[in-house]
Design a protein around this motif. Structure first.
Motif, PDB file in Angstrom:
ATOM      1  N   ASP A 181     -23.703  -9.771   6.655  1.00  0.00           N
ATOM      2  CA  ASP A 181     -23.919  -8.489   6.075  1.00  0.00           C
ATOM      3  C   ASP A 181     -23.665  -7.948   8.098  1.00  0.00           C
ATOM      4  OD1 ASP A 181     -24.910  -8.779   4.060  1.00  0.00           O
ATOM      5  OD2 ASP A 181     -26.823  -9.616   4.504  1.00  0.00           O
ATOM      6  N   LEU A 182     -23.931  -8.556   8.767  1.00  0.00           N
ATOM      7  CA  LEU A 182     -24.013  -8.051  10.551  1.00  0.00           C
ATOM      8  C   LEU A 182     -22.251  -7.911  10.755  1.00  0.00           C
ATOM      9  CD1 LEU A 182     -26.603 -10.087  12.086  1.00  0.00           C
ATOM     10  CD2 LEU A 182     -26.855  -7.526  11.898  1.00  0.00           C
ATOM     11  N   GLN A 183     -21.194  -8.860  10.374  1.00  0.00           N
ATOM     12  CA  GLN A 183     -20.314  -9.064  11.367  1.00  0.00           C
ATOM     13  C   GLN A 183     -19.080  -7.929   9.816  1.00  0.00           C
ATOM     14  OE1 GLN A 183     -19.120 -10.762  13.809  1.00  0.00           O
ATOM     15  NE2 GLN A 183     -17.966 -11.606  13.467  1.00  0.00           N
ATOM     16  N   ARG A 184     -19.540  -7.996   8.279  1.00  0.00           N
ATOM     17  CA  ARG A 184     -18.740  -6.985   7.743  1.00  0.00           C
ATOM     18  C   ARG A 184     -19.322  -5.006   8.543  1.00  0.00           C
ATOM     19  NH1 ARG A 184     -21.078  -5.887   1.937  1.00  0.00           N
ATOM     20  NH2 ARG A 184     -22.963  -7.296   2.594  1.00  0.00           N
ATOM     21  N   TRP A 185     -20.298  -4.840   8.930  1.00  0.00           N
ATOM     22  CA  TRP A 185     -20.679  -3.404   9.264  1.00  0.00           C
ATOM     23  C   TRP A 185     -20.042  -3.630  10.327  1.00  0.00           C
ATOM     24  CZ3 TRP A 185     -20.620   0.871   8.357  1.00  0.00           C
ATOM     25  CH2 TRP A 185     -21.090   1.514   9.242  1.00  0.00           C
ATOM     26  N   ALA A 186     -19.985  -4.432  11.521  1.00  0.00           N
ATOM     27  CA  ALA A 186     -19.138  -4.531  12.611  1.00  0.00           C
ATOM     28  C   ALA A 186     -17.872  -4.155  12.231  1.00  0.00           C
ATOM     29  CB  ALA A 186     -19.167  -5.901  13.460  1.00  0.00           C
ATOM     30  N   LYS A 187     -16.695  -5.278  11.696  1.00  0.00           N
ATOM     31  CA  LYS A 187     -15.367  -5.036  11.049  1.00  0.00           C
ATOM     32  C   LYS A 187     -15.565  -3.561  10.878  1.00  0.00           C
ATOM     33  CE  LYS A 187     -14.686 -10.181  10.268  1.00  0.00           C
ATOM     34  NZ  LYS A 187     -14.632 -11.415   9.884  1.00  0.00           N
ATOM     35  N   ILE A 188     -15.748  -3.073   9.475  1.00  0.00           N
ATOM     36  CA  ILE A 188     -16.081  -2.013   9.317  1.00  0.00           C
ATOM     37  C   ILE A 188     -15.998  -0.628  10.848  1.00  0.00           C
ATOM     38  CG2 ILE A 188     -16.742   0.402   7.611  1.00  0.00           C
ATOM     39  CD1 ILE A 188     -18.344  -1.432   6.325  1.00  0.00           C
ATOM     40  N   LEU A 189     -16.821  -0.847  11.337  1.00  0.00           N
ATOM     41  CA  LEU A 189     -16.412   0.279  12.944  1.00  0.00           C
ATOM     42  C   LEU A 189     -15.381  -0.212  13.582  1.00  0.00           C
ATOM     43  CD1 LEU A 189     -20.184  -0.443  13.784  1.00  0.00           C
ATOM     44  CD2 LEU A 189     -19.151   2.229  12.853  1.00  0.00           C
ATOM     45  N   GLY A 190     -15.140  -1.220  13.684  1.00  0.00           N
ATOM     46  CA  GLY A 190     -13.976  -2.026  14.541  1.00  0.00           C
ATOM     47  C   GLY A 190     -12.767  -1.225  13.874  1.00  0.00           C
ATOM     48  N   ALA A 191     -12.841  -1.385  12.213  1.00  0.00           N
ATOM     49  CA  ALA A 191     -11.126  -0.900  11.735  1.00  0.00           C
ATOM     50  C   ALA A 191     -10.789   0.898  12.386  1.00  0.00           C
ATOM     51  CB  ALA A 191     -11.398  -1.257  10.332  1.00  0.00           C
ATOM     52  N   LYS A 192     -11.912   1.246  12.241  1.00  0.00           N
ATOM     53  CA  LYS A 192     -12.433   2.903  12.508  1.00  0.00           C
ATOM     54  C   LYS A 192     -12.368   2.760  14.029  1.00  0.00           C
ATOM     55  CE  LYS A 192     -13.253   7.773  11.923  1.00  0.00           C
ATOM     56  NZ  LYS A 192     -12.080   7.808  11.037  1.00  0.00           N
ATOM     57  N   GLY A 193     -12.368   1.937  15.265  1.00  0.00           N
ATOM     58  CA  GLY A 193     -12.193   2.185  16.246  1.00  0.00           C
ATOM     59  C   GLY A 193     -13.763   2.562  17.084  1.00  0.00           C
ATOM     60  N   TRP A 194     -14.735   2.776  16.453  1.00  0.00           N
ATOM     61  CA  TRP A 194     -15.814   2.830  16.933  1.00  0.00           C
ATOM     62  C   TRP A 194     -16.781   1.498  17.139  1.00  0.00           C
ATOM     63  CZ3 TRP A 194     -17.068   7.421  12.834  1.00  0.00           C
ATOM     64  CH2 TRP A 194     -16.110   8.434  13.232  1.00  0.00           C
ATOM     65  N   LEU A 195     -16.111   0.304  16.644  1.00  0.00           N
ATOM     66  CA  LEU A 195     -16.946  -0.886  17.650  1.00  0.00           C
ATOM     67  C   LEU A 195     -17.576  -0.446  18.454  1.00  0.00           C
ATOM     68  CD1 LEU A 195     -19.277  -2.940  16.457  1.00  0.00           C
ATOM     69  CD2 LEU A 195     -16.863  -4.205  17.484  1.00  0.00           C
ATOM     70  N   GLY A 196     -16.953  -0.083  19.361  1.00  0.00           N
ATOM     71  CA  GLY A 196     -16.968   0.619  20.534  1.00  0.00           C
ATOM     72  C   GLY A 196     -17.417   1.744  20.942  1.00  0.00           C
ATOM     73  N   HIS A 197     -18.656   2.527  19.991  1.00  0.00           N
ATOM     74  CA  HIS A 197     -18.300   3.813  20.269  1.00  0.00           C
ATOM     75  C   HIS A 197     -18.587   4.331  21.675  1.00  0.00           C
ATOM     76  CE1 HIS A 197     -22.248   2.258  19.839  1.00  0.00           C
ATOM     77  NE2 HIS A 197     -22.755   3.678  20.159  1.00  0.00           N
ATOM     78  N   GLY A 198     -19.203   3.162  22.688  1.00  0.00           N
ATOM     79  CA  GLY A 198     -19.124   3.695  24.310  1.00  0.00           C
ATOM     80  C   GLY A 198     -18.170   3.753  25.307  1.00  0.00           C
ATOM     81  N   TRP A 199     -16.863   3.357  24.543  1.00  0.00           N
ATOM     82  CA  TRP A 199     -16.161   2.520  25.374  1.00  0.00           C
ATOM     83  C   TRP A 199     -14.512   3.961  25.926  1.00  0.00           C
ATOM     84  CZ3 TRP A 199     -13.540  -2.508  23.673  1.00  0.00           C
ATOM     85  CH2 TRP A 199     -14.277  -3.220  23.531  1.00  0.00           C
ATOM     86  N   PRO A 200     -14.431   3.871  26.750  1.00  0.00           N
ATOM     87  CA  PRO A 200     -13.308   4.465  27.507  1.00  0.00           C
ATOM     88  C   PRO A 200     -12.446   4.704  26.215  1.00  0.00           C
ATOM     89  CG  PRO A 200     -13.524   3.118  29.133  1.00  0.00           C
ATOM     90  CD  PRO A 200     -14.723   3.144  28.578  1.00  0.00           C
ATOM     91  N   LYS A 201     -11.226   6.113  26.322  1.00  0.00           N
ATOM     92  CA  LYS A 201      -9.991   5.829  25.423  1.00  0.00           C
ATOM     93  C   LYS A 201      -8.794   4.556  25.946  1.00  0.00           C
ATOM     94  CE  LYS A 201     -10.253  10.787  23.785  1.00  0.00           C
ATOM     95  NZ  LYS A 201      -9.335  11.481  23.624  1.00  0.00           N
ATOM     96  N   GLU A 202      -8.946   4.475  27.752  1.00  0.00           N
ATOM     97  CA  GLU A 202      -8.344   3.026  28.769  1.00  0.00           C
ATOM     98  C   GLU A 202      -8.437   1.765  28.022  1.00  0.00           C
ATOM     99  OE1 GLU A 202      -8.965   2.840  32.793  1.00  0.00           O
ATOM    100  OE2 GLU A 202     -10.536   4.383  32.166  1.00  0.00           O
ATOM    101  N   PHE A 203      -9.622   1.912  27.049  1.00  0.00           N
ATOM    102  CA  PHE A 203      -9.604   0.261  26.377  1.00  0.00           C
ATOM    103  C   PHE A 203      -9.957   0.641  25.301  1.00  0.00           C
ATOM    104  CE2 PHE A 203     -11.498   0.303  31.027  1.00  0.00           C
ATOM    105  CZ  PHE A 203     -10.991  -1.029  31.692  1.00  0.00           C
ATOM    106  N   GLY A 204      -9.397   1.440  25.154  1.00  0.00           N
ATOM    107  CA  GLY A 204      -9.837   0.906  23.107  1.00  0.00           C
ATOM    108  C   GLY A 204     -10.425   1.923  22.298  1.00  0.00           C
ATOM    109  N   GLY A 205     -11.600   2.782  23.067  1.00  0.00           N
ATOM    110  CA  GLY A 205     -12.758   2.906  22.424  1.00  0.00           C
ATOM    111  C   GLY A 205     -12.147   4.908  22.101  1.00  0.00           C
ATOM    112  N   PRO A 206     -13.449   5.873  21.384  1.00  0.00           N
ATOM    113  CA  PRO A 206     -13.253   7.613  21.146  1.00  0.00           C
ATOM    114  C   PRO A 206     -13.469   7.867  22.355  1.00  0.00           C
ATOM    115  CG  PRO A 206     -15.137   6.604  20.659  1.00  0.00           C
ATOM    116  CD  PRO A 206     -14.584   5.471  21.181  1.00  0.00           C
ATOM    117  N   GLY A 207     -13.585   7.378  23.906  1.00  0.00           N
ATOM    118  CA  GLY A 207     -13.928   8.404  25.111  1.00  0.00           C
ATOM    119  C   GLY A 207     -14.351   9.636  24.508  1.00  0.00           C
TER     120      GLY A 207
END
Length: 393
Positions: free
Chosen positions: A42-68
């Motif tokens: 369950d936890l991994q499934r939701w993490a991968k859904i967010l990861g495919a959207k680029g939102w698992l690291g939603h606090g990341w800057p763009k330079e590291f692949g986050g949404p900024g």
């Protein structure tokens, strides 16, 4: 100080709400709204859904692949996920070790580790606490001895949350005994599949094995897995802990659980009791006050001012609120909040007793489990001392 969201921020909220509604699996949401056991899948499934959207690291800057996103956008994203019944993102990878790798790791380490964290493919664990080193984290004894191009690690970590699923673990290790305890600590990334790593579950009062002991017996760790400089790990640890304590506050989950408390109280017929409703009202005031504290920090960041150094305050109040709502839920259900029945945490489990609701079954287990919140991440007693020194002077 402006605590109101702008039209652009409200539009952003609506976009997030629509996406989460369309992509959050209904079975996972059902489990979250009813405090049922979430599996690794369950936890991994939701993490991968967010990861495919680029939102698992939603606090990341763009330079590291986050949404900024800015601080307000991150808050709105977390709130909409929580209210929709999304699981909390397991923080050890995207919220905790990733910022350390970004800030203090070299380019090769960033290239090697961040993609697997961002996608949700690699499960990380935290190796901080030891049997004699909890709130006094600087006293860690787990030893890493440098031999040529590798470290040999021996020792023990404990209370490793979800360590049974871990593939990698970031650890504070003792590399020197000279000077102050803080000056001899290093920050290592360790492959948990390495020979000599043993994970042993710790069964808790609620019957779950959420935490673990992790033993290291002559574990070989390549030198390139050292983050930053040797004996400078305490600096990196403090950077990480500021993210952990803010994350622990989790005001958005408290808002969701407050509504769940009201549903349970109505279903159990105690919502009309004025004294019980007074207790709910007191809790709601505390939740709103915590939210205002969070919004004050966001307002300061948005206006370019230094954000308030109140990670400890957020941790203290957030953890106390979590304990209080779990206690009121159990009190509302009375004898129907069944203790010590492990099966009660499974989705679809029906209590074979008159009057009990499906929602009642996990209440005692949740209550027992949340006794931990005022201890982990730095006990609240220690946090109050830190707040007194840092905030009050």
């Amino acid at each position: 100080m402006d605590l109101a969201f702008t039209p652009e921020e409200q539009a952003f909220r609506e976009q997030i709400r629509a996406w989460v509604h369309a992509n959050l699996p209904a079975d996972i949401s059902h489990k979250v709204h009813n405090a049922l056991r979430l599996s690794r899948d369950d936890l991994q499934r939701w993490a991968k859904i967010l990861g495919a959207k680029g939102w698992l690291g939603h606090g990341w800057p763009k330079e590291f692949g986050g949404p900024g996103w800015n601080a307000v956008q991150k808050h709105l994203f977390e709130e909409e996920c929580a209210l929709a019944g999304a699981p909390r993102v397991v923080p050890f990878g995207p919220v905790m070790v990733a910022p350390v790798i970004m800030a203090f790791g070299n380019a090769e380490q960033q290239k090697r580790f961040l993609p697997g964290i961002a996608s949700g493919e690699v499960w990380w664990s935290q190796g901080y606490s030891e049997p004699g080193s909890g709130s006094d984290l600087a006293s860690v004894k787990c030893k890493a001895e440098r031999q040529g191009d590798k470290y040999i690690v021996n020792g023990q970590k404990t209370w490793t949350t979800l360590g049974q699923y871990g593939e990698w673990i970031f650890c504070l290790v003792r590399t020197s005994n000279e000077g102050k305890p803080q000056t001899g600590i290093s920050f290592l990334l360790i492959d948990m599949k390495s020979p000599g790593v043993t994970v042993r579950p710790i069964v808790l009062l609620d019957g779950e094995a959420e935490v673990n002991e992790v033993w290291f017996d002559n574990v070989e760790v390549p030198l390139e897995n050292l983050i930053g400089e040797e004996n400078k790990g305490w600096t990196y640890a403090k950077h990480l802990l500021s993210h952990e304590r803010t994350n622990i506050a989790d005001v958005n989950r408290s808002k969701r659980e407050l509504e769940r408390l009201k549903r349970i109280a109505r279903a159990e017929g105690v919502y009309d009791d004025s004294r019980f409703r007074d207790e709910i009202a007191k809790l709601e005031v505390d939740v709103v006050a915590l939210e205002m504290l969070v919004l004050r920090v966001l307002s300061a960041e948005k206006s370019g001012k230094n954000s308030l150094d109140i990670a400890g305050l957020l941790k203290i109040r957030g953890s106390e609120i979590q304990q209080r709502y779990s206690e009121l839920m159990m009190l509302a259900a009375g004898p129907y909040s069944l203790p010590f029945i492990e099966e009660a945490m499974e989705a679809g489990w029906q209590g074979n007793f008159p009057g009990g609701l499906v929602a009642d079954a996990p209440l005692a287990s949740s209550y027992f489990n949340l006794r931990k919140t005022t201890i982990y991440g730095g006990s609240n007693e220690v946090q109050r001392n830190i707040v007194a020194q840092v905030v009050l002077g």
